[in-house]
Motif scaffolding. Structure first.
Motif, PDB file in Angstrom:
ATOM      1  N   UNK A 108      65.252  18.396 -49.218  1.00  0.00           N
ATOM      2  CA  UNK A 108      66.032  18.762 -48.026  1.00  0.00           C
ATOM      3  C   UNK A 108      67.496  18.358 -48.164  1.00  0.00           C
ATOM      4  N   UNK A 145      60.282  15.163 -51.910  1.00  0.00           N
ATOM      5  CA  UNK A 145      61.144  14.093 -51.399  1.00  0.00           C
ATOM      6  C   UNK A 145      61.998  14.599 -50.249  1.00  0.00           C
ATOM      7  N   UNK A 146      61.920  13.929 -49.125  1.00  0.00           N
ATOM      8  CA  UNK A 146      62.874  14.199 -48.056  1.00  0.00           C
ATOM      9  C   UNK A 146      63.819  13.000 -48.001  1.00  0.00           C
ATOM     10  N   UNK A 147      65.062  13.275 -47.674  1.00  0.00           N
ATOM     11  CA  UNK A 147      66.085  12.227 -47.676  1.00  0.00           C
ATOM     12  C   UNK A 147      65.638  11.039 -46.834  1.00  0.00           C
ATOM     13  N   UNK A 158      64.342   9.585 -49.685  1.00  0.00           N
ATOM     14  CA  UNK A 158      63.314   9.135 -50.635  1.00  0.00           C
ATOM     15  C   UNK A 158      63.792   9.152 -52.086  1.00  0.00           C
TER      16      UNK A 158
END
Lengths: 295, 433
Positions: free
Chosen positions: B199, B261-263, B265
């Motif tokens: 993201x 991965x979402x921020x 991470x």
């Protein structure tokens, strides 16, 4: 009689005026602004006629947002009510700690959205998240490598979390209704040899119909307007696959941190959203209309 | 009773009317009160530094007070609403590309030309000469400056020097080929070469923007954005850039879990010593300072050059934060005096202590960002976000460029379909704008 009428009017007037000033008048203005191209900076507006509405239905991101929103409404709604019913029946089946279980299921409703999205970020993290770690422990390789929050999965991952939150609210609603159904009805049905399913369809659903009807309307309004949870679910730049109509309205009108300032267009999205709510709710009220059962 | 009600009513109306006349302006006794709406949150190090700078400015100018409103990142949106309600605001700050696409584009800012052509505060040099090369001229409208950058975040690879050493890399790569060799060395040494979040739209787009620039030079991407026929998107540079990005996935330089991965991470994997680098703005070492700890050895290098390309390794994308003075301010001279004060050596050094990159020449940057200072000083060409697209065509950049590039970047759409898709979307967009 005249005095009574005056009394009613004088009691209704303040609330009516507030409603008029803060809801009806702004709504009417929203219809007006939706015909303009307007950044929101100053009063420099350009009349577009139906231009914003025509653009909306050619806009692939709006159509994607609408599709997502309707998915939350239909698939999310069916799942929320199915789970809420199931849990209501289970919690009401005479288990110990009924209030505790009810409180546990309702708990997400009293937690801040940002805390919930952070919790789910830990659950879905592909490296150390709860789900992938669990699959790793049980030796299911495909599950362990599955990316729940990838570009194409993130919407469904968000929906699961959203359902988890909403079930609690509707559980409480259904349980409140169910508690009012006299226990004798079930006892009589049992004596007559009815099974659980027959009691559910023959007693619970008909006597809960008003509650189900109100719950459906409440969920519909919630689902069509849903914004904060999906918006916070991806904290930096929500992928378009996650957009709902409410999110797209916000991003187009308020820009997040991009200088997109299309208040006229965003207002047109709001008007479409309002019309969707009105039409779907009216339709639901009509479809769910039943003769009132007195008990 | 009726008379008493009438008095109460009159007092209430008078109070409301009088209070509406208040806010900002002269604080009485010849004092001037400036209202500053800021993108910082009150407890952030930059806000604390700015509060100290304001205090020093007020001490040096006893006739001026500054009332700061710490709004956080969506400051400009709040400014828009406030201006609609006739709230007095004298000057604001925000990401420069955002103000350029907002207040500046709308003609709501005051020209800074006179201020820039006068001497810097207590110095015999023109004020416009104190800025790092190219930063002041990045956002100009009709040859007039409306924004004054005060914080510099170069977009470059920020890396863990210990991992580079462990992988046997003596110096950071300068070309794409060297970059690929180094990524392989890092992978072979058991580290994740690149940190990516699914993201991180802006961050992921840096790869695409830089590659297009390195191959075709500054302005090519912008010209494609402006092309109303959409035809320019058929240029092979775009598929070439996407193919080069795909190679990073295919060779395992970006691990497959990055898709999930979402921020924040992925950037956390950099802080914890698992990943080697991330392409990001200069705020990254600041953001990760707590997690990475004081012993983390930060390094930075500019996006590599592509052999035979028109762009240069020293063409640098700068994510600038800027101050702008509102056109309707009653106190332009006082507001500009503060802007000059922010750019003194002392003020810029204080900002750098808050782990921010300085825009003023010669100011020492925080140790973690030292390579950023070098890159900023050596910049031959300063690049804007999306090659200027974010500032001038924010909606196109977000709803067409990002919308079509990011799925390909994340392997969710094919490179082969990209030209036709973005070409059609661009044409469709311009047809209704």
């Amino acid at each position: 009689m005249k005095t009574r009428k005056r009394l009613i009017v004088s009691f209704l007037l303040p609330a009516g005026l507030v409603y008029l000033a803060f809801f009806l008048v702004p709504t009417a203005w929203a219809f007006y602004y939706s015909f303009f191209d307007w950044s929101g900076f100053g009063l420099n507006m350009q009349y577009r006629g139906l231009g914003n509405y025509i653009e909306l239905f050619r806009d692939p991101i709006f159509l994607l947002s609408l599709k997502n929103t309707l998915f939350i409404l239909v698939v999310g709604g069916i799942t929320v009510f199915a789970l809420a019913f199931l849990l209501t029946v289970l919690v009401n089946s005479g288990i110990k700690g009924k209030k505790f279980f009810r409180a546990m299921v309702f708990l997400p409703n009293v937690i801040a959205t940002i805390a919930l999205t952070t919790l789910w970020a830990f659950i879905y993290n592909p490296s150390f998240g709860l789900l992938n770690s669990f699959f790793r422990v049980i030796g299911w390789d495909a599950g362990a490598k599955f990316t729940f929050t990838s570009y194409d999965h993130i919407f469904y991952a968000m929906l699961v979390a959203l359902i988890w939150i909403e079930v609690g609210f509707f559980l409480v609603l259904l349980m409140a209704g169910m508690d009012k159904i006299p226990a004798e009805y079930y006892e009589a049905a049992k004596i007559e040899g009815a099974n659980q399913w027959q009691m559910f369809t023959g007693i619970t659903v008909p006597l809960l119909w008003d509650v189900i009807s109100v719950g459906t309307v409440l969920y519909t309004i919630f689902a069509l307007k849903v914004f904060e949870f999906p918006y916070a679910f991806s904290q930096i730049t929500p992928p378009t696959t996650l957009y709902t109509v409410g999110m797209y309205l916000y991003i187009e009108g308020f820009g997040k941190r991009d200088p997109i300032y299309r208040l006229g267009y965003a207002t047109a999205i709001g008007v479409v959203l309002l019309l969707c709510v009105v039409v779907i709710v009216l339709l639901l009220r009509r479809l769910m209309r039943r003769e009132v059962i007195q008990y | 009773m009726k008379k008493a009600n009438l008095i109460v009513y009159v007092v209430m109306v008078a109070t409301i009317l009088l209070s509406a006349c208040g806010g900002g302006g002269s604080a009485g006794g010849g004092k001037v009160n400036l209202v500053y709406w800021s993108m910082w949150n009150k407890t952030e190090p930059s806000a604390i530094a700015l509060t100290e700078i304001i205090g020093k400015f007020e001490a040096a100018n006893p006739n001026i007070t500054i009332e700061a409103v710490w709004n956080g990142r969506e400051n400009q949106t709040k400014v828009r609403t406030a201006l609609g309600a006739n709230t007095v605001i004298d000057f604001v700050d925000q990401d420069a590309s955002q103000i350029a696409g907002g207040l500046m584009k709308e003609g709501l800012l005051l020209s800074l030309e006179d201020m820039l052509n006068s001497n810097a505060l207590d110095e015999a040099v023109p004020f416009k000469d104190v800025f790092n090369p190219g930063t002041l001229d990045l956002y100009v409208k009709d040859a007039v400056h409306y924004l004054m950058p005060y914080d510099d975040s170069p977009v470059m690879f920020w890396y863990n020097k210990d991992i580079f050493t462990a992988a046997g890399i003596a110096a950071p790569p300068a070309t794409w080929d060297e970059f690929l060799v180094d990524l392989q060395k890092i992978k072979d040494a058991g580290f994740v070469p690149l940190a990516i979040e699914n993201d991180g739209g802006d961050y992921n787009m840096f790869y695409f923007q830089y590659l297009v620039e390195r191959i075709k030079g500054k302005g090519f991407l912008y010209s494609a954005i402006e092309d109303k026929t959409g035809e320019k998107w058929n240029d092979p540079v775009f598929t070439q850039a996407l193919t080069m990005i795909k190679e990073l996935w295919d060779k395992g330089f970006i691990p497959p879990e990055s898709l999930g991965y979402t921020w924040p991470a992925a950037q956390q994997t950099l802080a914890t010593g698992k990943a080697a680098m991330e392409l990001c703005g200069g705020w990254l070492p600041n953001e990760l300072s707590d997690m990475a700890g004081p012993d983390f050895k930060w390094g930075g290098f500019p996006f590599p050059a592509v052999a035979g390309g028109a762009g240069n390794v020293n063409d640098l994308q700068q994510w600038l934060l800027a101050l702008g003075v509102l056109k309707d301010t009653a106190h332009p001279q006082e507001a500009m005096a503060f802007l000059k004060f922010v750019m003194t050596n002392e003020s810029q050094t204080r900002m750098a202590q808050a782990l921010q990159g300085a825009v003023r020449k010669g100011v020492e940057w925080p140790a973690a960002m030292a390579d950023g200072a070098v890159a900023s000083t050596n910049a031959t060409t300063v690049l804007d976000h999306a090659d200027g697209g974010t500032a001038m065509y924010a909606e196109f950049t977000k709803n067409v460029l990002f919308f079509d590039v990011l799925p390909v970047f994340l392997n969710q759409a094919t490179i082969a379909d990209f030209p036709a898709k973005i070409s059609a979307d661009a044409k469709n967009y311009w047809a209704s704008h």
